[in-house]
Structures are given as C-alpha cells and as structure tokens.
Scaffold this motif. Structure first.
Motif, mmCIF file in Angstrom:
data_model
loop_
_atom_site.group_PDB
_atom_site.id
_atom_site.type_symbol
_atom_site.label_atom_id
_atom_site.label_comp_id
_atom_site.label_asym_id
_atom_site.label_seq_id
_atom_site.Cartn_x
_atom_site.Cartn_y
_atom_site.Cartn_z
ATOM 1 N N ALA A 254 0.815 -1.219 0.000
ATOM 2 C CA ALA A 254 0.000 0.000 0.000
ATOM 3 C C ALA A 254 0.845 1.265 0.000
ATOM 4 C CB ALA A 254 -0.937 -0.002 1.209
ATOM 5 N N ALA B 178 1.009 0.934 -5.324
ATOM 6 C CA ALA B 178 -0.145 1.076 -4.430
ATOM 7 C C ALA B 178 -1.460 1.149 -5.194
ATOM 8 C CB ALA B 178 0.018 2.314 -3.556
ATOM 9 N N GLY B 179 -1.433 1.716 -6.405
ATOM 10 C CA GLY B 179 -2.660 1.829 -7.197
ATOM 11 C C GLY B 179 -3.247 0.465 -7.529
ATOM 12 N N TYR C 111 -2.841 -2.258 -5.739
ATOM 13 C CA TYR C 111 -3.356 -2.820 -4.497
ATOM 14 C C TYR C 111 -4.746 -2.269 -4.205
ATOM 15 C CZ TYR C 111 -3.858 -3.636 0.543
ATOM 16 O OH TYR C 111 -4.328 -3.988 1.785
ATOM 17 N N GLU C 112 -4.912 -0.955 -4.337
ATOM 18 C CA GLU C 112 -6.193 -0.335 -4.040
ATOM 19 C C GLU C 112 -7.259 -0.781 -5.030
ATOM 20 O OE1 GLU C 112 -8.766 1.326 -1.754
ATOM 21 O OE2 GLU C 112 -6.629 1.353 -1.245
ATOM 22 N N SER C 113 -6.877 -0.923 -6.307
ATOM 23 C CA SER C 113 -7.843 -1.383 -7.312
ATOM 24 C C SER C 113 -8.296 -2.809 -7.020
ATOM 25 C CB SER C 113 -7.209 -1.321 -8.711
ATOM 26 O OG SER C 113 -6.891 0.008 -9.062
ATOM 27 N N ARG D 246 -8.343 -4.464 -4.020
ATOM 28 C CA ARG D 246 -9.193 -4.657 -2.840
ATOM 29 C C ARG D 246 -10.503 -3.883 -2.922
ATOM 30 N NH1 ARG D 246 -6.740 -1.809 2.567
ATOM 31 N NH2 ARG D 246 -6.583 0.341 1.856
ATOM 32 N N SER D 247 -10.610 -2.940 -3.848
ATOM 33 C CA SER D 247 -11.879 -2.212 -4.016
ATOM 34 C C SER D 247 -12.744 -2.817 -5.116
ATOM 35 C CB SER D 247 -11.608 -0.741 -4.330
ATOM 36 O OG SER D 247 -10.868 -0.600 -5.530
ATOM 37 N N SER E 130 -16.996 -5.229 -1.997
ATOM 38 C CA SER E 130 -15.607 -5.166 -2.426
ATOM 39 C C SER E 130 -14.841 -6.383 -1.917
ATOM 40 C CB SER E 130 -14.951 -3.886 -1.912
ATOM 41 O OG SER E 130 -14.835 -3.923 -0.502
ATOM 42 N N GLN F 95 -12.211 -6.284 -0.205
ATOM 43 C CA GLN F 95 -11.879 -5.993 1.193
ATOM 44 C C GLN F 95 -13.051 -6.317 2.114
ATOM 45 O OE1 GLN F 95 -10.774 -1.929 1.918
ATOM 46 N NE2 GLN F 95 -10.386 -2.250 4.101
ATOM 47 N N VAL G 34 -2.225 3.464 4.361
ATOM 48 C CA VAL G 34 -1.256 4.354 3.725
ATOM 49 C C VAL G 34 -0.813 5.410 4.732
ATOM 50 C CG1 VAL G 34 -0.847 5.973 1.846
ATOM 51 C CG2 VAL G 34 -2.335 3.989 1.490
ATOM 52 N N ASP H 121 -7.232 9.615 7.297
ATOM 53 C CA ASP H 121 -5.878 9.069 7.128
ATOM 54 C C ASP H 121 -5.097 9.113 8.436
ATOM 55 O OD1 ASP H 121 -6.244 8.450 4.499
ATOM 56 O OD2 ASP H 121 -5.259 10.237 3.703
#
Length: 406
Positions: A29, A34-35, A37-39, A41-42, A55, A57, A284, A365
C-alpha cells in the motif's frame, strides 16, 4: 495433504502467515504499486439484489473473518462448558476486564478531543480488540504460557467486539434493518435447536441426508441476513460457534464442535486469515508529523496503548477485590498485564469505526495511521512481556525436580 492440514492447525503457523500477510499489505500500500493494491481490494462482486455486491476488502473482513469468529465462538463454548470458564468466578474476571477495557479508552479519547467538534465522533475507535491479530501474536510469542490465557484473551476480544457493534448500531448506523435482523436471529435460534439431543435435531442426525446439507445453507442465510441488517456480519459466526453442541451422542465418535473445528481450522489459518490481513492491513502513511499532532491520532494512541492496558489490568485487579471474580492460581498479574497490552491491537473494527466517524480524508488518514502505529506498539510491548513470561514458564517446566534429602 493431511500433514499440511495438521501444520496449519497450529496457532503459531497461522500467526506467522497472518502477520506476514499484514506486512505485505502495508509495504504494498505504501509502494509505487499502491494503485494496483487499491484497485484489487476495491473490486466489487456478488449478487446486488441481495445487497452482497461487496468489495474484495469487505468480503475478506465480513465473510472470511466470519469463519474465524465461528472458531472463536466454538472455542469459547468449549471453555464455558468444559474448560476454565465453567467456573463463574473465573469467567467473571475477563468479562469485567473487557468492559473496563472498553470504557476507559473511549473516555480517554473523548477527553482529549473535548471541544474539538467533529473530532470527538471517533470515541469508539479505541474500544475494540482485533481478535485475529491478538490471538496470532499470542500464538507466536507465548508458546509456553499457561493455557488459561487464551480463553481469557478470547473472552476479552468477543466482549470488546460486541460493545463495538453496539456502538456502531447505536451511533454510526443510518438505520438498523429490523426485518433482516429478526430473520437472522430466528435462523440462529433454529441452528441452536438443531444442535439439541432430541426432537427435530435427532431426526436431522438420523436422516440419510448429510448434516452439512442442512447446516451450511442455514449458516450462509443467517450470515447474509445479519449483514443486510447493518450489524457486523462476523457476529453471526461467533453466535453459531457459541451454539455448537460440545458432547458426542450415541453413534457419534466425536462431538460436532470438535469435528467442525478440525475441518475448518486449516482453511481459516492457512487461507481466510492471511487473505483478511492482506486486504485489510494496507494503511497508507501520510505526513507522520501532522499525524502525531492531531488530537484524533493522540486520542487513538492514548486509548489503545494506555486505556486498554490500564483498563484491563486495573479492571481485573479491582474485580478480584470488589466482586467474587478470581484469578486462576496458575496465572500471575504480570501475565494479565501482557495480555492487556495485546488487547491494544485494534484493527478491523477500529478501522471500520474510523471510516464511519470521519468523512474528511485527512482526518481519516490520520486516524487509520494512528490505529496501525498503536497496534504495532501494542504488539511490541506485549511481545516483550509475554515473551519473557513464556521463557520463564519454559524454564520452570524443564527444571529438574529438587533432590530429596536422605
């Protein structure tokens, strides 16, 4: 395959896999990739008509983690019926400790954020203990600790999570869906009745239809209705675990709780928990300086690191003085102090409450970073204390008996 399954049934092996997956998630992350990873898990999938278009996640946290909570509930049921917690005085101690470990962190957070407007909305963040991570750390660092510490920790985590769910339902839910909730409770009651020794339960066991044909759909629908109600779906898993029968009947070689746990544990330890960690632990980190000066972060750090340890250890001690609760003779107060630091690992439910509490991206955050920092520090403190205690118990177990005079 049997050897692999036996290895995966060991808590320490599952703990290493879980912690390793969490480290991979954090590094991924915060990496240039990281992009991706986020794509991942979402990404959402599932039947939308059933409100299950979730999702990756969410499937990991609400679905896979349910299997772990089933095992936790099943193990607690065994302890309450046949183990250490069957003694009311000993069962009372972790329950009182858990309640103190819920109230004090919330009060500390509220005091630090008093008069800070919306910042005070996150008072429930430091309340919960992440059972999956806490049990994993205990398994890794405490191989020689007294067995009684595990049910103590599990009871703490279950009570903590129940309190956190009440907070979510009461303060962070737009509207609780009573229809699905009542449906889930009815099906859970049916699940419990089918565990009984006579009547319909006996007919189900004697019928030519395999039991899983009845129980698996019942469990899945109960979980789906619990999820649709707005209550955290893992509660369904814990409830079913607590409803399992712990005694073998005529014609059975083992009790159903032992049989099901033996079947599920390798999958939970080897697959479900690592995937949950991989898709949930990817926090993050932003500007560390601004994070550590934010009152929200300070409230979380103080609540998880100070409130949890003081609340649980202090509450346990007060319980032995003011109530009939008692500490098991094989345990020492320093063991409880170590467990109280371990309970400062607030992750899944803490992250969930933070997302429900704050819409501002910067504050969110900061909150998530503080949760991860506090959990890491709590892990380190607990590992030192419990590691030293484990070494002490190992030395005592291997010490030669004293020589007899004469």
């Amino acid at each position: 395959m049997r050897n692999v399954a036996d290895v995966l049934r060991r808590d320490a092996v599952g703990g290493f896999l879980l912690i390793g997956a969490a480290l991979v998630a954090v590094l991924w992350a915060n990496s240039p990739w990281a992009g991706g990873y986020e794509s991942l898990r979402s990404f959402s999938f599932g039947p939308e008509a059933l409100h299950l278009d979730l999702s990756v996640q969410a499937w990991a946290a609400d679905g896979l983690l349910t299997l772990f909570f089933f095992i936790v509930g099943n193990e607690l049921k065994q302890e309450f019926v046949h183990g250490e917690l069957r003694h009311p005085r000993r069962a009372l101690l972790p329950i009182v400790a858990a309640l103190c470990g819920v109230v004090l962190p919330a009060a500390i957070f509220a005091a630090i954020n008093l008069g800070q407007g919306d910042a005070a909305r996150g008072w429930g963040i430091p309340m919960a203990t992440d059972a999956a991570f806490a049990v994993a750390v205990l398994a890794v660092v405490g191989r020689h600790l007294p067995r009684a510490l595990r049910p103590f920790l599990l009871t703490l985590a279950i009570v903590d999570d129940l309190a956190a769910i009440v907070v979510i339902a009461g303060f962070h839910t737009e509207g609780l869906s009573w229809g699905p909730l009542v449906g889930a409770l009815v099906l859970l009651a049916v699940f419990g009745l089918l565990q009984r020794e006579s009547g319909l339960a006996g007919w189900v066991r004697r019928s030519p239809v395999p039991n899983w044909v009845v129980f698996v759909p019942l469990a899945v629908v109960s979980w789906a209705l619990m999820h649709a109600s707005g209550v955290h779906a893992t509660i369904a898993g814990a409830a079913m675990g607590l409803l399992m029968r712990t005694r073998a009947l005529r014609g059975e070689t083992t009790a159903p709780n032992h049989r099901v746990e033996r079947l599920l544990r390798p999958w939970v330890m080897g697959l479900a928990l690592p995937l949950f960690a991989l898709f949930s632990a990817g926090v993050v980190f932003g500007d560390l300086g601004s994070t550590l000066t934010d009152t929200v972060s300070l409230g979380i750090l103080a609540g998880l690191l100070g409130g949890k340890s003081i609340g649980i250890a202090g509450g346990s001690w007060l319980a032995t003085k003011l109530t009939p609760a008692e500490l098991k003779p094989t345990l020492r107060w320093i063991d409880i102090v170590g467990i109280s630091h371990l309970a400062g690992i607030g992750f899944t439910v803490s992250l969930l409450i933070s997302e429900l509490s704050y819409s501002d991206a910067v504050v969110l955050d900061h909150a998530k970073s503080a949760i991860l920092i506090a959990s890491a520090l709590a892990t380190a403190l607990a590992a030192v204390i419990l590691g030293l205690r484990s070494a002490h118990y190992r030395r005592r177990a291997t010490a030669a008996p004293p020589a007899k005079n004469g």
